[in-house]
Enzyme design. Structure first.
Site, PDB file in Angstrom:
ATOM      1  N   SER A 179       0.844  -1.191   0.000  1.00 49.11           N
ATOM      2  CA  SER A 179       0.000   0.000   0.000  1.00 49.11           C
ATOM      3  C   SER A 179       0.876   1.235   0.000  1.00 49.11           C
ATOM      4  CB  SER A 179      -0.913   0.019   1.236  1.00 49.11           C
ATOM      5  OG  SER A 179      -0.141   0.223   2.410  1.00 49.11           O
ATOM      6  N   LYS A 180       0.315   2.311  -0.527  1.00 57.20           N
ATOM      7  CA  LYS A 180       1.094   3.545  -0.643  1.00 57.20           C
ATOM      8  C   LYS A 180       1.363   4.179   0.712  1.00 57.20           C
ATOM      9  CE  LYS A 180      -3.090   6.252  -1.743  1.00 57.20           C
ATOM     10  NZ  LYS A 180      -3.771   7.016  -2.799  1.00 57.20           N
ATOM     11  N   ARG A 181       0.721   3.708   1.759  1.00 59.07           N
ATOM     12  CA  ARG A 181       1.008   4.243   3.090  1.00 59.07           C
ATOM     13  C   ARG A 181       2.367   3.764   3.606  1.00 59.07           C
ATOM     14  NH1 ARG A 181      -2.972   6.811   5.873  1.00 59.07           N
ATOM     15  NH2 ARG A 181      -5.070   6.762   4.989  1.00 59.07           N
TER      16      ARG A 181
END
Length: 502
Positions: free
Chosen positions: A253-255
């Site tokens: 995920s981009k987090r």
């Protein structure tokens, strides 16, 4: 035997994701290894979120990686149109077939009723799903609602008992009870199809023989198989690939990791190294070597050798491989050419020069002033964010709210970036100069530099987002408690309007 045909069908609702490239690579290798064709289709039925810019970014990113296709919205082909938004008549014809055969039905339930139903099911610890309420409508009631143009959707009938049994190329036999499958909406109230319906119709009409996709679609496969059966079509072979994972094994995920292909391109990775690395995700060359070209992968490809263990997308390993490509594939002249193309492209330089011309007295001033445009994550420390009026907590709040707002920009421009910063300053009730301070440090590495608004615009969302998130971590990160508070502030910010001047 029919010619092998595979596809990638991205939704143009955001950044071109590395997961899309990963699945595209395996689809393309499988098709071409069998003398078949790989096509690209744009699934843009979510009209509220789909954008032409996102579509173009996806096409550009896949082509940068060398993943070309035989048919698609930009190259045409005999099975077009290749954008779902242009295939409405096709979907209407096919939904009418299902309605006439009794395999689908009109549902007039309001969102309020569905919300109440879902809440009751959750309270009773039941599987959430539609209860078949509108199946009991009489013909007269149905005709009256349609004549009155009562808003409605079209749903699919699903068996009450038994189970769906299907074969997965990597996983063998899979059984899923029909009672776990919802009466899926096929056509929305705006008369556009849902993903599940359009996906099946398009795959059949485009003669797709093998559906190679992420494992998150396993539980949806019974819906798709049921539609194939309702239409009397033979369904394609299914192969559900393992999802890419972060080093901690969580879903990529981009987090936690930059996930946009554009980020890696803008950071100076070589496309050959990037595609090589994606090829290592769950698959290995028969001879075990880690460095190989897309052509070599295609020649040796065997999808049955894909490992189901979640492949880890490790940026440190990608860095190692990219460095290997730079050292082994580029001569001094090749390095100079590749670096110049990346660093000094006319498009990039023409945006940067106006920021520099009035600030330099000699060309040797350029690198100290604008070197950050050619850098990755900047070596900033917590002390760089010390400010008389702003605490570290306030700096984190500014940075987090800013990056969330930047992510929501659909038409990326200098004006849209400036508007985000101005709204944020007004919302927080602090001067624009103070609001911009932590952004200056995060984006340029200095408290004073070229216009930070222009810099964010030129660097783009991918690199800008990575630098802002890096700065937040340098400042200690955001705790779970802070995230909840910031999410509340974000909701308030989204409804905030700039006061009118005058």
């Amino acid at each position: 035997m029919a010619k092998v045909r595979t596809r990638i069908a991205p939704s143009p609702t955001g950044d071109p994701h590395v997961g899309t490239a990963y699945i595209a690579l395996f689809n393309r290798c499988f098709a071409l290894q069998h003398g078949g064709e790989f096509i690209l289709r744009i699934e843009d039925t979510d009209q509220s979120r789909s954008t032409a810019r996102s579509e173009q970014d996806i096409l550009n990113a896949l082509r940068w990686l060398g993943l070309d296709w035989a048919e698609g919205p930009d190259v045409g082909g005999p099975h077009g149109p290749y954008r779902q938004s242009q295939r409405s008549d096709i979907y209407r014809q096919h939904i009418n077939v299902l309605l006439e055969k009794g395999h689908a039905f009109h549902c007039f339930c309001t969102s309020e009723r569905l919300d109440a139903l879902r809440a009751q099911q959750m309270e009773n610890k039941q599987t959430a799903g539609y209860d078949g309420h509108c199946l009991s409508l009489t013909r007269a009631e149905l005709d009256a609602n349609l004549a009155a143009k009562v808003p409605h959707v079209v749903r699919m009938r699903v068996p009450d008992t038994g189970e769906c049994v299907f074969h997965d190329r990597l996983r063998g036999e899979i059984r899923i009870a029909w009672e776990q499958i919802d009466m899926q909406v096929l056509m929305k109230s705006d008369h556009l199809p849902t993903y599940h319906f359009a996906n099946v119709v398009d795959d059949h009409l485009m003669e797709i023989t093998h559906v190679i996709r992420g494992e998150e679609w396993i539980n949806s496969t019974p819906k798709h198989i049921l539609l194939y059966q309702h239409f009397g079509w033979e369904h394609p072979q299914f192969c559900h690939m393992p999802l890419l994972r972060n080093p901690d094994k969580s879903k990529l995920s981009k987090r936690k990791n930059p996930t946009s292909i554009s980020y890696y391109r803008d950071m100076g990775y070589m496309p050959e190294a990037m595609i090589n690395y994606l090829g290592m995700m769950g698959w290995t060359m028969p001879d075990g070597r880690e460095k190989f070209s897309i052509g070599e992968m295609q020649a040796a490809f065997d999808i049955d050798r894909v490992s189901l263990g979640g492949p880890v997308f490790d940026v440190a390993k990608l860095d190692w491989l990219n460095g290997k490509y730079i050292r082994e594939n580029l001569s001094a002249e090749g390095f100079a050419e590749a670096f110049s193309k990346w660093a000094f492209s006319p498009e990039k330089i023409q945006k940067i020069i106006p920021l520099l011309k009035d600030r330099v007295e000699r060309f040797s001033d350029v690198v100290p002033l604008a070197g950050f445009f050619l850098s990755g994550l900047l070596p900033v420390s917590a002390s760089d964010f010390e400010h008389k009026q702003l605490s570290p907590e306030q700096c984190r709040k500014i940075l987090q709210l800013c990056v969330w707002q930047l992510e929501q920009i659909q038409d990326w421009s200098r004006e849209s970036v400036e508007q985000v910063c101005q709204r944020l300053a007004a919302f927080l009730g602090i001067k624009i100069r103070e609001t911009l301070f932590p952004l200056f440090v995060a984006i340029t590495g200095k408290a004073v530099s070229t216009s930070v608004i222009d810099s964010i615009y030129i660097l783009g969302l991918d690199v800008g987002r990575a630098r802002i998130r890096h700065a937040i971590e340098v400042l200690g990160g955001v705790s779970k408690k802070e995230v909840k508070e910031l999410e509340k502030s974000l909701r308030e910010l989204q409804s905030f309007s700039l006061p009118e001047i005058g």
